[in-house]
Design a protein around this motif. Structure first.
Motif, PDB file in Angstrom:
ATOM      1  N   THR A 112       0.474  -0.723  -0.100  1.00  0.00           N
ATOM      2  CA  THR A 112       0.125  -0.390   0.038  1.00  0.00           C
ATOM      3  C   THR A 112       0.718   1.096  -0.066  1.00  0.00           C
ATOM      4  OG1 THR A 112      -1.518  -1.400   1.199  1.00  0.00           O
ATOM      5  CG2 THR A 112      -1.893   1.454   1.534  1.00  0.00           C
ATOM      6  N   SER A 113       0.931   1.996  -0.904  1.00  0.00           N
ATOM      7  CA  SER A 113       0.781   3.236  -1.130  1.00  0.00           C
ATOM      8  C   SER A 113       1.282   4.198   0.494  1.00  0.00           C
ATOM      9  CB  SER A 113       0.729   4.600  -1.784  1.00  0.00           C
ATOM     10  OG  SER A 113       1.291   5.765  -2.156  1.00  0.00           O
ATOM     11  N   ILE A 114       2.430   5.102   0.954  1.00  0.00           N
ATOM     12  CA  ILE A 114       2.617   5.535   2.216  1.00  0.00           C
ATOM     13  C   ILE A 114       3.018   6.492   1.589  1.00  0.00           C
ATOM     14  CG2 ILE A 114       1.610   4.336   4.161  1.00  0.00           C
ATOM     15  CD1 ILE A 114       4.653   4.411   4.047  1.00  0.00           C
ATOM     16  N   GLY A 115       2.470   8.323   1.936  1.00  0.00           N
ATOM     17  CA  GLY A 115       3.293   8.854   1.837  1.00  0.00           C
ATOM     18  C   GLY A 115       3.199   9.998   0.309  1.00  0.00           C
ATOM     19  N   SER A 116       4.477  10.389  -0.259  1.00  0.00           N
ATOM     20  CA  SER A 116       3.938  10.597  -1.564  1.00  0.00           C
ATOM     21  C   SER A 116       3.424   9.455  -3.043  1.00  0.00           C
ATOM     22  CB  SER A 116       5.343  11.848  -1.570  1.00  0.00           C
ATOM     23  OG  SER A 116       5.763  11.957  -3.361  1.00  0.00           O
ATOM     24  N   THR A 117       3.411  10.058  -3.671  1.00  0.00           N
ATOM     25  CA  THR A 117       2.823   8.838  -5.050  1.00  0.00           C
ATOM     26  C   THR A 117       3.842   9.148  -5.819  1.00  0.00           C
ATOM     27  OG1 THR A 117       1.673  10.565  -5.961  1.00  0.00           O
ATOM     28  CG2 THR A 117       0.651   8.617  -4.346  1.00  0.00           C
ATOM     29  N   ARG A 118       4.862   9.790  -5.932  1.00  0.00           N
ATOM     30  CA  ARG A 118       5.756   9.989  -6.595  1.00  0.00           C
ATOM     31  C   ARG A 118       6.774   8.644  -6.508  1.00  0.00           C
ATOM     32  NH1 ARG A 118      11.196  11.970  -5.494  1.00  0.00           N
ATOM     33  NH2 ARG A 118      11.343  12.312  -3.495  1.00  0.00           N
ATOM     34  N   GLU A 119       7.121   8.458  -8.417  1.00  0.00           N
ATOM     35  CA  GLU A 119       8.480   7.322  -8.940  1.00  0.00           C
ATOM     36  C   GLU A 119       8.961   8.079  -8.338  1.00  0.00           C
ATOM     37  OE1 GLU A 119       7.096   4.736 -11.891  1.00  0.00           O
ATOM     38  OE2 GLU A 119       8.899   5.377 -12.518  1.00  0.00           O
ATOM     39  N   ILE A 120       9.750   5.858  -7.254  1.00  0.00           N
ATOM     40  CA  ILE A 120      12.054   6.833  -7.319  1.00  0.00           C
ATOM     41  C   ILE A 120      12.365   5.409  -7.204  1.00  0.00           C
ATOM     42  CG2 ILE A 120      11.231   9.294  -5.698  1.00  0.00           C
ATOM     43  CD1 ILE A 120      12.302   5.995  -4.253  1.00  0.00           C
ATOM     44  N   ILE A 121      13.800   5.761  -7.640  1.00  0.00           N
ATOM     45  CA  ILE A 121      14.755   4.502  -7.724  1.00  0.00           C
ATOM     46  C   ILE A 121      15.982   4.914  -6.567  1.00  0.00           C
ATOM     47  CG2 ILE A 121      16.026   3.829  -9.806  1.00  0.00           C
ATOM     48  CD1 ILE A 121      14.629   4.359 -11.473  1.00  0.00           C
ATOM     49  N   SER A 122      16.310   3.972  -6.411  1.00  0.00           N
ATOM     50  CA  SER A 122      17.344   4.714  -5.656  1.00  0.00           C
ATOM     51  C   SER A 122      17.368   3.359  -4.823  1.00  0.00           C
ATOM     52  CB  SER A 122      17.025   4.887  -3.657  1.00  0.00           C
ATOM     53  OG  SER A 122      17.100   5.583  -3.100  1.00  0.00           O
ATOM     54  N   GLU A 123      18.486   3.121  -3.905  1.00  0.00           N
ATOM     55  CA  GLU A 123      19.113   2.056  -2.931  1.00  0.00           C
ATOM     56  C   GLU A 123      18.651   1.269  -1.626  1.00  0.00           C
ATOM     57  OE1 GLU A 123      23.657   0.799  -2.551  1.00  0.00           O
ATOM     58  OE2 GLU A 123      23.277   2.913  -1.015  1.00  0.00           O
ATOM     59  N   ILE A 124      17.914   0.379  -2.433  1.00  0.00           N
ATOM     60  CA  ILE A 124      17.408   0.145  -0.851  1.00  0.00           C
ATOM     61  C   ILE A 124      18.399  -0.710   0.085  1.00  0.00           C
ATOM     62  CG2 ILE A 124      15.666  -2.607  -0.510  1.00  0.00           C
ATOM     63  CD1 ILE A 124      15.000   0.181  -2.573  1.00  0.00           C
ATOM     64  N   VAL A 125      17.910  -0.527   1.544  1.00  0.00           N
ATOM     65  CA  VAL A 125      18.774  -0.812   2.926  1.00  0.00           C
ATOM     66  C   VAL A 125      17.500  -1.017   3.574  1.00  0.00           C
ATOM     67  CG1 VAL A 125      21.196   0.518   1.789  1.00  0.00           C
ATOM     68  CG2 VAL A 125      18.879   1.270   3.172  1.00  0.00           C
ATOM     69  N   PHE A 126      18.434  -1.536   4.331  1.00  0.00           N
ATOM     70  CA  PHE A 126      17.423  -2.290   5.611  1.00  0.00           C
ATOM     71  C   PHE A 126      18.554  -1.685   6.506  1.00  0.00           C
ATOM     72  CE2 PHE A 126      20.404  -6.241   4.839  1.00  0.00           C
ATOM     73  CZ  PHE A 126      20.776  -6.398   6.345  1.00  0.00           C
TER      74      PHE A 126
END
Length: 356
Positions: free
Chosen positions: A16-30
């Protein structure tokens, strides 16, 4: 509204979308912290990254004054479950509204345990958060593979110097993306802290005659900071005591001929054990880094390892031979995380001759 997390290996999570609905590409970290999500969100070291919180319920005490900078920095935010009704006497709003206000997209309702296992097994990878249900993997995957964070220190550093007044030693803090609690930890010990933009020259800093120099944490690949490294060489050549944290630790190592490399998935959380090699004592530390100093490239005449990570044996700190300089990879200022290693600030005060 549906949202999708697409990893560069082709894995897709639907939530489910939270916050902004804009599309982003990023480095995914935990990040494995069980609390302190607001400090994580406002840590400038997350610029250029989207953060997965491994703790399953996030936001139960809402947004409080415990911010490590004036705004949140991650490109995106990924959680299992977002609290719908935050409750705390200091609560000033919800994470959902906070993300929306700062135009940060996120996704909730996905299996963050499965996602974290993928990142641990395959290593940190790039990803996209999108609300477009008609996404095309053939078009997206090449874009994900091409993405790099680049030099993000310029994005997070302060634009002009500012001063926290104090009656004790004068400390020059170089802001590579500094968390607020670094300056506060020094100020609480009586220091007058002058915070300088990242690209301030060594001549300007030394010209102010500080009693000590603090090199802060920050985001990105340390090797991108070539101009800063050249200035640190000049600071190293001075006799001013220096204490460095995280990115500052890596940059000082690079300035003295050592190398750094990217880790498989990094250290991010408030539960990482580090061992002080001089005493054998182990401290639980707060950490946030994806790069590490390669101790095999250290000149033993220049620096020696001072701390080591108990889990994987990677370097967690250096002591410089014949210099009043020591650096750590972890965060003694905590926020979030334990304050076990806050004594390092006292050690820095002693290196400067105390606060008398």
């Amino acid at each position: 509204m549906k949202a999708f997390l697409i990893l560069e290996d082709g894995t897709v999570f639907t939530g489910t979308s939270i916050g902004s609905t804009r599309e982003i590409i990023s480095e995914i970290v935990f990040n494995t912290s069980m609390t302190g999500y607001l400090e994580v969100l406002t840590d400038p070291s997350y610029a250029g990254q989207a953060v997965v919180m491994t703790y399953p319920l996030i936001g139960n005490y809402g947004i409080t004054p415990d911010m490590e900078s004036a705004r949140p920095w991650p490109d995106g935010y990924i959680v299992r479950e977002l609290s719908r009704m935050p409750s705390n006497f200091r609560c000033q709003g919800s994470i959902q509204d906070f993300l929306t206000k700062h135009d940060i997209p996120g996704i909730a309702g996905i299996d963050t345990r499965a996602l974290t296992k993928i990142l641990r097994e395959k290593g940190t990878m790039n990803g996209m958060i999108t609300t477009n249900e008609n996404y095309n993997l053939d078009e997206i995957l090449p874009k994900l593979k091409e993405y790099t964070t680049g030099n993000v220190v310029d994005k997070v550093t302060c634009s002009e110097k500012n001063v926290l007044k104090g009656s004790g030693k004068k400390v020059a803090l170089m802001d590579f993306g500094a968390k607020n609690n670094i300056a506060k930890s020094l100020n609480a010990r009586g220091c007058e802290v002058t915070i300088y933009p990242a690209h301030t020259s060594a001549e300007e800093i030394l010209g102010a005659n500080p009693d000590g120099i603090m090199l802060s944490n920050g985001p990105g690949d340390p090797k991108e900071c070539t101009a800063i490294i050249e200035e640190l060489k000049k600071l190293y050549a001075s006799d001013v005591p220096i204490f460095a944290i995280c990115l500052g630790h890596q940059l000082m190592a690079l300035a003295n001929g050592a190398d750094t490399h990217k880790m498989k998935y990094g250290h991010r959380g408030g539960n990482h054990p580090v061992k002080d090699l001089s005493t054998g004592r182990v401290y639980i530390s707060s950490q946030n880094h994806g790069y590490v100093v390669d101790t095999d490239t250290l000149d033993p005449k220049v620096a020696k390892p001072a701390f080591v990570n108990v889990n994987d044996g990677t370097n967690e700190g250096l002591e410089y031979v014949g210099k009043n300089i020591f650096t750590v990879q972890f965060h003694p200022e905590a926020c979030p995380g334990p304050q076990d290693s806050s004594y390092l600030f006292d050690r820095f005060i002693q290196m400067m001759g105390g606060n008398q």
